[in-house]
Design an enzyme around this catalytic site. Structure first.
Site, mmCIF file in Angstrom:
data_model
loop_
_atom_site.group_PDB
_atom_site.id
_atom_site.type_symbol
_atom_site.label_atom_id
_atom_site.label_comp_id
_atom_site.label_asym_id
_atom_site.label_seq_id
_atom_site.Cartn_x
_atom_site.Cartn_y
_atom_site.Cartn_z
ATOM 1 N N SER A 42 17.909 11.821 43.444
ATOM 2 C CA SER A 42 17.865 12.849 42.386
ATOM 3 C C SER A 42 19.251 13.210 41.876
ATOM 4 C CB SER A 42 17.238 14.143 42.917
ATOM 5 O OG SER A 42 15.958 13.911 43.391
ATOM 6 N N HIS A 73 14.320 11.017 37.607
ATOM 7 C CA HIS A 73 14.292 9.625 38.063
ATOM 8 C C HIS A 73 13.943 8.738 36.873
ATOM 9 C CE1 HIS A 73 14.294 10.100 42.563
ATOM 10 N NE2 HIS A 73 14.113 11.340 42.169
ATOM 11 N N HIS A 95 8.259 7.566 45.758
ATOM 12 C CA HIS A 95 8.073 8.489 46.873
ATOM 13 C C HIS A 95 6.623 8.469 47.351
ATOM 14 C CE1 HIS A 95 11.426 10.138 44.470
ATOM 15 N NE2 HIS A 95 11.934 10.512 45.628
ATOM 16 N N TYR A 97 5.046 11.031 48.254
ATOM 17 C CA TYR A 97 4.313 12.186 47.710
ATOM 18 C C TYR A 97 3.747 11.936 46.321
ATOM 19 C CZ TYR A 97 8.673 13.341 45.209
ATOM 20 O OH TYR A 97 9.789 13.294 44.417
ATOM 21 N N GLU A 98 4.263 10.892 45.643
ATOM 22 C CA GLU A 98 3.719 10.569 44.330
ATOM 23 C C GLU A 98 2.333 9.941 44.445
ATOM 24 O OE1 GLU A 98 6.760 8.909 41.368
ATOM 25 O OE2 GLU A 98 7.755 8.665 43.298
ATOM 26 N N ALA A 125 18.688 13.471 47.818
ATOM 27 C CA ALA A 125 18.906 14.913 47.838
ATOM 28 C C ALA A 125 18.139 15.433 49.048
ATOM 29 C CB ALA A 125 18.367 15.533 46.560
ATOM 30 N N MET A 223 12.341 14.004 51.426
ATOM 31 C CA MET A 223 11.048 13.361 51.189
ATOM 32 C C MET A 223 11.179 11.869 50.872
ATOM 33 S SD MET A 223 9.560 16.368 48.723
ATOM 34 C CE MET A 223 9.877 18.100 49.073
ATOM 35 N N SER A 224 12.293 11.281 51.252
ATOM 36 C CA SER A 224 12.487 9.859 50.903
ATOM 37 C C SER A 224 13.248 9.138 52.011
ATOM 38 C CB SER A 224 13.262 9.761 49.585
ATOM 39 O OG SER A 224 14.600 10.208 49.763
ATOM 40 N N ASN A 247 20.456 22.108 48.771
ATOM 41 C CA ASN A 247 20.017 23.505 48.945
ATOM 42 C C ASN A 247 19.889 23.789 50.421
ATOM 43 O OD1 ASN A 247 17.619 21.534 48.451
ATOM 44 N ND2 ASN A 247 16.734 23.203 49.664
ATOM 45 N N HIS A 260 13.065 22.760 42.428
ATOM 46 C CA HIS A 260 13.598 21.421 42.128
ATOM 47 C C HIS A 260 14.823 21.500 41.210
ATOM 48 C CE1 HIS A 260 13.561 17.102 41.922
ATOM 49 N NE2 HIS A 260 13.335 17.070 40.620
HETATM 50 N N1 HPA Z 1 13.195 19.936 51.547
HETATM 51 C C1 HPA Z 1 12.725 18.679 51.392
HETATM 52 N N2 HPA Z 1 13.231 17.828 50.527
HETATM 53 C C2 HPA Z 1 14.273 18.233 49.789
HETATM 54 C C3 HPA Z 1 14.810 19.517 49.897
HETATM 55 C C4 HPA Z 1 14.247 20.420 50.831
HETATM 56 O O1 HPA Z 1 14.671 21.576 50.994
HETATM 57 N N3 HPA Z 1 15.843 19.598 49.020
HETATM 58 C C5 HPA Z 1 15.924 18.391 48.404
HETATM 59 N N4 HPA Z 1 14.973 17.556 48.867
#
Ligand code: HPA
Length: 285
Positions: A42, A73, A95, A97-98, A125, A223-224, A247, A260
């Site tokens: 990301s 993306h 991903h 989750y997609e 990220a 998540m990747s 974050n 996001h």
């Molecule tokens: N959690 C999961 N995936 C992420 C996060 C998070 O806080 N930040 C960026 N990708």
């Protein structure tokens, strides 16, 4: 196309599909091989725009490639020169989750192998679990945790790609780790080192989950990356993984909402220094 029970490719198809994809790419780039692959997470996709002599290939044009659906993306493969190497950069990854099955998520990594790549550099990220670090920090992934049941190599094994049971104790190449540390030092980057934990998303974690994750030994969550690292280890590709901690993970700063946009914003802030680090590392590996 024939699917298995979970919507993935059946085994007989896999080698054929990988070859079809690789052949198409070879013909587009006018080369028979690449040195390595880069997966740009990301906010980091722009790095691919700085390759020289590049060929841009939309995922939708590559036979058998899935198509990315996440904002930020782009969904294209940029192949060109980065310093002294020929690399294929994924601007956008797939991903879990997609909704893709794990084998689809890792398909591009296996295509890199079919293009004779020797390494993959995976960026992402991630949420920062380690309380001593801060958003914007970069973290070298030294190891990972994946407790979810699914695994990209589940199902019949393709022996021509790798072993049925394969070692993950050196999934993150130690020479690459040293090069990254050295190059970060040269650039004055305070590169963190830690454990990345994969959680499927797309929901961010709860504060309780983050406390559990910390207890388990993770410094970052995302998540990747982990499925891709597993597939790369399976087919003997050397791996370097770097997270941009975008974050503080849920609950770390108390009652603060996660979104996001913050992930993308932090990614943009550090993309220059992140890109420079990757560029210098690629030169040395
Ligand atoms: N959690 C999961 N995936 C992420 C996060 C998070 O806080 N930040 C960026 N990708």
């Amino acid at each position: 196309m024939i699917k298995n029970f979970f919507g993935g490719f059946i085994l007989e198809d896999l080698l054929k599909k990988l070859e079809e994809s690789a052949d198409y790419i070879k013909q587009r780039i006018n080369r028979n091989k690449i040195d390595g692959g880069l997966v740009l997470g990301s906010g980091l996709g722009e790095m691919a725009d700085s390759l020289s002599d590049s060929t841009i290939i939309d995922y939708k044009d590559i036979p058998n490639f899935p198509v990315s659906t996440v904002p930020g993306h782009k969904g294209r493969l940029v192949v060109g020169k980065l310093g002294n190497k020929i690399v294929a950069c994924m601007q956008g990854r797939f991903h879990y989750y997609e909704g893709y099955s794990m084998d689809k998520v890792v398909f591009p990594i296996q295509v890199m192998k079919k293009l004779s790549a020797e390494f993959v550099i995976l960026t992402n990220a991630a949420g920062c679990v380690n309380k001593d670090w801060k958003p914007g920090d970069l973290m070298l992934i030294t190891d990972h945790i994946k407790l979810s049941w699914d695994n990209p190599m589940r199902g019949p094994n393709e022996d021509k790609l790798g072993l049925r049971f394969f070692d993950m104790s050196h999934a993150y190449d130690s020479r690459f780790l040293n090069i990254a540390k050295e190059e970060a030092k040269n650039l004055g980057i305070n590169l963190r080192e830690g454990v990345y934990m994969f959680l499927s998303g797309p929901s961010f974690e709860t504060p309780a989950e983050i406390r559990a994750v910390r207890t388990l030994g993770a410094d970052a969550v995302g998540m990747s990356t982990v499925p891709e690292v597993i597939a790369a280890s399976h087919c003997n590709l050397k791996v370097l993984g770097i997270s941009c901690l975008t974050n503080m993970a849920a609950g770390v700063l108390g009652d603060v909402e996660l979104n996001h946009e913050e992930v993308l914003e932090t990614g943009l802030k550090v993309k220059k220094v992140f890109s420079q680090l990757i560029r210098n590392v690629v030169e040395k590996i």
